[in-house]
Design an enzyme around this catalytic site. Structure first.
Site, PDB file in Angstrom:
ATOM      1  N   ASP A 132       0.828  -1.206   0.000  1.00  0.00           N
ATOM      2  CA  ASP A 132       0.000   0.000   0.000  1.00  0.00           C
ATOM      3  C   ASP A 132       0.869   1.266   0.000  1.00  0.00           C
ATOM      4  OD1 ASP A 132       0.978  -0.198   2.592  1.00  0.00           O
ATOM      5  OD2 ASP A 132      -0.963   0.053   3.583  1.00  0.00           O
ATOM      6  N   GLU A 133       2.171   1.094   0.276  1.00  0.00           N
ATOM      7  CA  GLU A 133       3.038   2.279   0.385  1.00  0.00           C
ATOM      8  C   GLU A 133       3.209   2.989  -0.956  1.00  0.00           C
ATOM      9  OE1 GLU A 133       6.477   1.688   2.890  1.00  0.00           O
ATOM     10  OE2 GLU A 133       5.474   0.079   3.973  1.00  0.00           O
ATOM     11  N   TYR A 156      12.078   2.610  -1.261  1.00  0.00           N
ATOM     12  CA  TYR A 156      11.395   1.308  -1.296  1.00  0.00           C
ATOM     13  C   TYR A 156      10.063   1.418  -2.031  1.00  0.00           C
ATOM     14  CZ  TYR A 156       8.190  -2.352   0.350  1.00  0.00           C
ATOM     15  OH  TYR A 156       7.246  -3.343   0.401  1.00  0.00           O
ATOM     16  N   LYS A 160       8.792  -0.194  -5.652  1.00  0.00           N
ATOM     17  CA  LYS A 160       7.627  -1.090  -5.776  1.00  0.00           C
ATOM     18  C   LYS A 160       6.607  -0.488  -6.749  1.00  0.00           C
ATOM     19  CE  LYS A 160       6.822  -4.465  -3.891  1.00  0.00           C
ATOM     20  NZ  LYS A 160       7.175  -5.900  -4.185  1.00  0.00           N
ATOM     21  N   TYR A 213       9.959   5.761  16.495  1.00  0.00           N
ATOM     22  CA  TYR A 213      10.369   6.935  15.719  1.00  0.00           C
ATOM     23  C   TYR A 213       9.420   8.108  15.972  1.00  0.00           C
ATOM     24  CZ  TYR A 213      12.888   3.436  12.821  1.00  0.00           C
ATOM     25  OH  TYR A 213      13.691   2.426  12.370  1.00  0.00           O
ATOM     26  N   GLY A 290      11.190  11.410   5.851  1.00  0.00           N
ATOM     27  CA  GLY A 290      10.071  11.156   4.928  1.00  0.00           C
ATOM     28  C   GLY A 290       9.071  10.155   5.475  1.00  0.00           C
TER      29      GLY A 290
END
Ligand code: NAD
Ligand code: TYD
Length: 352
Positions: A132-133, A156, A160, A213, A290
């Site tokens: 879904d990214e 990444y 994709k 994070y 990001g």
């Protein structure tokens, strides 16, 4: 689908998929697992399957970027379907060293498509497993649907996204029979302990800090790996060729809530001797560059067209996952000590 080429089958989800197909599904054919065995690939994951199912499971160590190796696998095993899991998959690694992501995720998928096209007389399906990214990041409301424009933010997700576009283009241009699935964050057995959930479980068990994070408000939509694997198989069997299906758990949680819940379960399942909570180990650290704020999947197309629904709730899935890591301390130790990589080099040579 008599001879199914599964790529990346020694990784987290590929392992779950092969185990599901051979042990729990209506799949009747043979699986040829092609995996390069990077740091994330672990032959231990399927050692029992290799022993107990020699006529239905074959493992070949190969790089999906290698045209000769993939062509050879297609010919030797009369491949008639492909399910492509092989990828570099960790966002943090892609920020530090994107090269391998471009190579494997883009060039590797391209190579698989080309060899599939050359063998298209026999090929009934090329299924591409994605994330879904590719859709980027959501604000505080809304969901990703199959119509959401691509807007990837990390090396990444950009790699994709490129691979998804190539797969779609091979369907439009060459009529290759393809399906694509875009899934939310997975968790469960066999996940390499650098991703959030296994990292937190193993750190907590060792009394190490649990690094979150930023402010921990980033939201992920969690799905138990077996539910993902079942969805992929349903799409492969019944999905419309040329189409994309979103897969998600309808289980949105902020990272801080995920880790807090995990700590609560650990307190119950493996209480600390001093009776303090694992929650005390939570530490906030510098944010990921990001860092996407929120992912949330609308999977109603998959639910309506193919009747799929997740079986596990986040709590039942997390309990199973914690129990699996507790029961498989040897697996964890072999990874942490680097023993499995030494074994791979002894068996297959050091070609890295
Ligand atoms: P993983 O990193 O655990 O496993 C990847 C596997 O691919 C490893 O076995 C590795 O050895 C193999 N591999 C890497 N490069 C290769 C190459 N060049 N040739 C052959 N094999 C190679 O990843 P995962 O979490 O199991 O993810 C599998 C797929 O699912 C990926 O395509 C990923 O983008 C996608 N996905 C993952 C998630 C998630 O939450 N983990 C969610 C959605 C989609
Ligand atoms: P991750 O498991 O790396 O998956 P992805 O980046 O593909 O979503 O991370 C899940 C979430 O957890 C993500 O928002 C980043 C965050 N995270 C931490 O807060 N700490 C950590 O140590 C890791 C690995 C991730």
């Amino acid at each position: 689908m008599k001879n199914l080429l599964v790529t990346g089958g020694c990784g987290f989800i590929g392992t779950g998929f092969i185990r599901y197909l051979l042990l729990n599904s209506d799949f009747k054919g043979r699986i040829i697992n092609v995996d390069k065995i990077t740091y994330a690939g672990n032959p231990d994951n399927l050692a029992d399957i290799e022993k107990s199912n020699p006529e239905r499971y074959v493992f070949k160590k190969a790089d999906i970027c290698d045209p000769d190796a993939i062509t050879h696998a297609f010919k030797a095993y009369e491949i008639d379907a492909v399910c492509n899991f092989a990828a570099e998959s960790h966002v943090d690694r892609s920020i530090v060293a994107p090269d391998a992501f471009i190579r494997t995720n883009i060039e590797g998928t391209f190579n698989l498509l080309e060899v599939s096209r050359q063998n298209s007389d026999r090929l009934v399906l090329f299924h591409h497993v994605s994330t879904d990214e590719v859709y980027g990041s959501l604000g505080s409301d809304g969901f990703f649907t199959e119509k959401t424009p691509y807007k990837p933010n990390s090396p990444y997700s950009a790699s994709k996204a490129a691979s998804d576009h190539l797969v779609r283009a091979y369907n439009k241009t060459y009529a290759l029979p393809v399906t694509i699935s875009n899934c939310s964050n997975n968790y469960g057995p066999y996940q390499f302990p650098e991703k959030l959930i296994p990292l937190m479980i193993l750190n907590a068990l060792e009394g190490k800090s649990l690094p979150i994070y930023g402010d921990g408000r980033n939201v992920r939509d969690w799905l138990f790996v077996e539910d993902h694997c079942r969805a992929v198989w349903e799409i492969m069997k019944g999905g419309t060729r040329g189409q994309t299906y979103n897969i998600g758990g309808r289980c949105e949680l902020a990272n801080i809530d995920t880790v807090t819940m995990l700590c609560g379960l650990l307190d119950e399942m493996v209480p600390k001797t001093d009776r303090t909570s694992h929650r005390d180990l939570i530490t906030f650290i510098q944010d990921r560059p990001g860092h996407d704020l929120r992912y949330a999947i609308d999977c109603s197309k998959l639910e309506k067209e193919l009747g799929w629904a997740p079986v596990e709730t986040f709590e039942t899935g997390l309990r199973k996952t914690i129990q699996w890591y507790l029961d498989n301390s040897n697996w964890v130790q072999r990874i942490k000590s680097g023993e499995y990589l030494r074994w791979v080099r002894q068996h297959y040579g050091n070609d890295e």
